[in-house]
Design a protein around this motif. Structure first.
Motif, PDB file in Angstrom:
ATOM      1  N   SER A 214     107.055  65.493 -29.063  1.00  0.00           N
ATOM      2  CA  SER A 214     106.045  66.411 -29.585  1.00  0.00           C
ATOM      3  C   SER A 214     105.915  67.602 -28.646  1.00  0.00           C
ATOM      4  CB  SER A 214     104.695  65.702 -29.707  1.00  0.00           C
ATOM      5  OG  SER A 214     104.215  65.305 -28.437  1.00  0.00           O
ATOM      6  N   GLU A 215     105.276  68.652 -29.092  1.00  0.00           N
ATOM      7  CA  GLU A 215     105.104  69.837 -28.260  1.00  0.00           C
ATOM      8  C   GLU A 215     104.344  69.505 -26.974  1.00  0.00           C
ATOM      9  OE1 GLU A 215     106.493  72.805 -28.604  1.00  0.00           O
ATOM     10  OE2 GLU A 215     107.566  71.849 -30.271  1.00  0.00           O
ATOM     11  N   LYS A 216     103.371  68.619 -27.096  1.00  0.00           N
ATOM     12  CA  LYS A 216     102.603  68.203 -25.924  1.00  0.00           C
ATOM     13  C   LYS A 216     103.502  67.515 -24.903  1.00  0.00           C
ATOM     14  CE  LYS A 216      98.441  65.615 -24.674  1.00  0.00           C
ATOM     15  NZ  LYS A 216      97.292  64.839 -25.185  1.00  0.00           N
ATOM     16  N   ILE A 217     104.364  66.628 -25.382  1.00  0.00           N
ATOM     17  CA  ILE A 217     105.271  65.903 -24.497  1.00  0.00           C
ATOM     18  C   ILE A 217     106.304  66.848 -23.890  1.00  0.00           C
ATOM     19  CG2 ILE A 217     107.125  64.176 -24.431  1.00  0.00           C
ATOM     20  CD1 ILE A 217     104.256  63.055 -24.383  1.00  0.00           C
ATOM     21  N   LYS A 218     106.842  67.758 -24.691  1.00  0.00           N
ATOM     22  CA  LYS A 218     107.815  68.714 -24.165  1.00  0.00           C
ATOM     23  C   LYS A 218     107.227  69.530 -23.021  1.00  0.00           C
ATOM     24  CE  LYS A 218     110.467  69.320 -28.455  1.00  0.00           C
ATOM     25  NZ  LYS A 218     110.800  70.265 -29.552  1.00  0.00           N
ATOM     26  N   GLU A 219     105.987  69.963 -23.198  1.00  0.00           N
ATOM     27  CA  GLU A 219     105.335  70.774 -22.172  1.00  0.00           C
ATOM     28  C   GLU A 219     105.080  69.973 -20.907  1.00  0.00           C
ATOM     29  OE1 GLU A 219     101.180  73.296 -21.527  1.00  0.00           O
ATOM     30  OE2 GLU A 219     101.824  72.745 -23.546  1.00  0.00           O
ATOM     31  N   GLU A 220     104.538  68.754 -21.044  1.00  0.00           N
ATOM     32  CA  GLU A 220     104.223  67.947 -19.870  1.00  0.00           C
ATOM     33  C   GLU A 220     105.483  67.466 -19.172  1.00  0.00           C
ATOM     34  OE1 GLU A 220     101.217  65.031 -20.033  1.00  0.00           O
ATOM     35  OE2 GLU A 220      99.922  66.150 -21.396  1.00  0.00           O
ATOM     36  N   ARG A 221     106.520  67.115 -19.948  1.00  0.00           N
ATOM     37  CA  ARG A 221     107.785  66.681 -19.344  1.00  0.00           C
ATOM     38  C   ARG A 221     108.426  67.828 -18.568  1.00  0.00           C
ATOM     39  NH1 ARG A 221     110.870  64.138 -23.628  1.00  0.00           N
ATOM     40  NH2 ARG A 221     109.797  62.210 -23.071  1.00  0.00           N
ATOM     41  N   SER A 222     108.273  69.061 -19.080  1.00  0.00           N
ATOM     42  CA  SER A 222     108.816  70.223 -18.388  1.00  0.00           C
ATOM     43  C   SER A 222     108.170  70.401 -17.023  1.00  0.00           C
ATOM     44  CB  SER A 222     108.607  71.482 -19.239  1.00  0.00           C
ATOM     45  OG  SER A 222     109.056  72.632 -18.567  1.00  0.00           O
ATOM     46  N   VAL A 223     106.862  70.191 -16.963  1.00  0.00           N
ATOM     47  CA  VAL A 223     106.150  70.298 -15.686  1.00  0.00           C
ATOM     48  C   VAL A 223     106.609  69.209 -14.731  1.00  0.00           C
ATOM     49  CG1 VAL A 223     103.890  70.171 -14.570  1.00  0.00           C
ATOM     50  CG2 VAL A 223     104.146  71.412 -16.731  1.00  0.00           C
ATOM     51  N   ILE A 224     106.761  67.987 -15.233  1.00  0.00           N
ATOM     52  CA  ILE A 224     107.222  66.870 -14.404  1.00  0.00           C
ATOM     53  C   ILE A 224     108.603  67.161 -13.833  1.00  0.00           C
ATOM     54  CG2 ILE A 224     107.994  64.462 -14.481  1.00  0.00           C
ATOM     55  CD1 ILE A 224     105.715  63.996 -16.535  1.00  0.00           C
ATOM     56  N   LEU A 225     109.507  67.666 -14.676  1.00  0.00           N
ATOM     57  CA  LEU A 225     110.849  67.985 -14.218  1.00  0.00           C
ATOM     58  C   LEU A 225     110.834  69.113 -13.193  1.00  0.00           C
ATOM     59  CD1 LEU A 225     112.854  67.690 -17.560  1.00  0.00           C
ATOM     60  CD2 LEU A 225     113.039  66.207 -15.557  1.00  0.00           C
ATOM     61  N   MET A 226     109.936  70.062 -13.367  1.00  0.00           N
ATOM     62  CA  MET A 226     109.805  71.135 -12.397  1.00  0.00           C
ATOM     63  C   MET A 226     109.418  70.574 -11.026  1.00  0.00           C
ATOM     64  SD  MET A 226     107.148  72.937 -10.746  1.00  0.00           S
ATOM     65  CE  MET A 226     105.752  72.903 -11.871  1.00  0.00           C
ATOM     66  N   LEU A 227     108.482  69.637 -11.018  1.00  0.00           N
ATOM     67  CA  LEU A 227     108.044  69.029  -9.762  1.00  0.00           C
ATOM     68  C   LEU A 227     109.164  68.206  -9.125  1.00  0.00           C
ATOM     69  CD1 LEU A 227     104.466  67.897 -10.850  1.00  0.00           C
ATOM     70  CD2 LEU A 227     105.048  69.813  -9.338  1.00  0.00           C
ATOM     71  N   LEU A 228     109.915  67.485  -9.955  1.00  0.00           N
ATOM     72  CA  LEU A 228     111.031  66.694  -9.444  1.00  0.00           C
ATOM     73  C   LEU A 228     112.135  67.592  -8.891  1.00  0.00           C
ATOM     74  CD1 LEU A 228     111.267  63.931 -12.203  1.00  0.00           C
ATOM     75  CD2 LEU A 228     110.539  63.615  -9.829  1.00  0.00           C
ATOM     76  N   LYS A 229     112.388  68.690  -9.577  1.00  0.00           N
ATOM     77  CA  LYS A 229     113.402  69.641  -9.112  1.00  0.00           C
ATOM     78  C   LYS A 229     112.984  70.278  -7.790  1.00  0.00           C
ATOM     79  CE  LYS A 229     115.994  73.748 -10.567  1.00  0.00           C
ATOM     80  NZ  LYS A 229     116.183  74.757 -11.637  1.00  0.00           N
ATOM     81  N   THR A 230     111.686  70.518  -7.631  1.00  0.00           N
ATOM     82  CA  THR A 230     111.179  71.057  -6.378  1.00  0.00           C
ATOM     83  C   THR A 230     111.346  70.050  -5.254  1.00  0.00           C
ATOM     84  OG1 THR A 230     109.551  72.399  -7.575  1.00  0.00           O
ATOM     85  CG2 THR A 230     109.164  72.050  -5.227  1.00  0.00           C
ATOM     86  N   ARG A 231     111.098  68.782  -5.575  1.00  0.00           N
ATOM     87  CA  ARG A 231     111.229  67.713  -4.588  1.00  0.00           C
ATOM     88  C   ARG A 231     112.693  67.472  -4.222  1.00  0.00           C
ATOM     89  NH1 ARG A 231     110.099  64.285  -0.386  1.00  0.00           N
ATOM     90  NH2 ARG A 231     111.783  62.773  -0.466  1.00  0.00           N
TER      91      ARG A 231
END
Length: 247
Positions: free
Chosen positions: A77-94
């Motif tokens: 869903s759009e909600k999941i796509k948005e939240e997963r994108s943020v999670i991946l951003m944090l993981l990529k930063t880490r």
């Protein structure tokens, strides 16, 4: 019990984890810290989905979410796509050096920001799979050390561990390629320690390290057989053929 995933009716047992039900029914939910051979982690949060029960929506971590009642699930869903994108951003930063995480970011999209500083050269996301695998094997050669931003996985005092047997179980379950090891045909090197390789006495194929072979024999209480799987099966077949007089 019946649930609905992305509009598809699916059957499951009460208490089954949502991720397994989704995978069984052909739905792709990305994961990093999930491994079928180890207990659920639920720490990377990449496998989040949206669950609607009694008209109420909530975001859950599918690998550790047991299904208790009929519900409707949305994996993208759009909600999941948005939240997963943020999670991946944090993981990529880490872990900006991880090719696996970069590939996941390319596939699912990532929320770009310049406010967070990447950890140079890092691949580890501290999911704990390697520590759990090592502990399950019975060696416990590695663990998480330090706290906060200095937390990492290492051997005791970051010195070569007396308990490590060079089996590479930790590296095999690592989802981000953070644990490096090498072989030169005679020696395997991992966690700053060199291990002599054990070879099949019949075909010469590498079986494991000599330390791993000894460890397995001691745990089983038997003398280890220096044969690879293929040669062991052939040897067993030859013994049975001789026993029953089969040419």
């Amino acid at each position: 019990m019946e649930i609905k995933i992305n509009g598809k009716e699916c059957t499951c047992e009460k208490g089954e984890f949502l991720l397994e039900v989704a995978k069984r029914n052909g739905f792709d939910i990305p994961t990093l810290c999930h491994h079928p051979g180890l207990a659920e982690q639920g720490c990377c949060r990449v496998c989040i989905v949206e669950v609607v029960e009694n008209g109420r929506s909530k975001v859950v971590v599918s690998c550790v979410y047991p299904l208790e009642r009929p519900c409707e699930v949305f994996t993208d869903s759009e909600k999941i796509k948005e939240e997963r994108s943020v999670i991946l951003m944090l993981l990529k930063t880490r872990a900006p050096a991880s090719l696996e995480i970069q590939a996941m970011c390319d596939k699912y999209g990532v929320f770009e920001t310049s406010r967070l500083k990447p950890v140079d050269g890092e691949k580890c996301i501290l999911c704990g799979l390697c520590v759990k695998a090592c502990g399950a094997l019975g060696t416990g050669a590695i663990s998480t050390i330090n706290r906060g931003v200095t937390k990492k996985v290492a051997t005791p005092y970051e010195n070569p561990s007396n308990d490590c047997i060079g089996c590479t179980s930790c590296a095999q379950v690592c989802p981000t390629g953070a644990i490096e090891w090498s072989e030169d045909g005679e020696t395997r090197t991992i966690w700053g320690k060199n291990f002599a390789l054990a070879k099949c006495e019949s075909c010469g194929r590498i079986i494991s390290t000599e330390a791993e072979l000894r460890f397995a024999g001691e745990r089983a209480g038997v003398e280890t057989n220096s044969l690879c799987e293929s040669c062991r099966k052939k040897s067993m077949a030859d013994v049975l053929a001789h026993t029953y007089g089969i040419e």
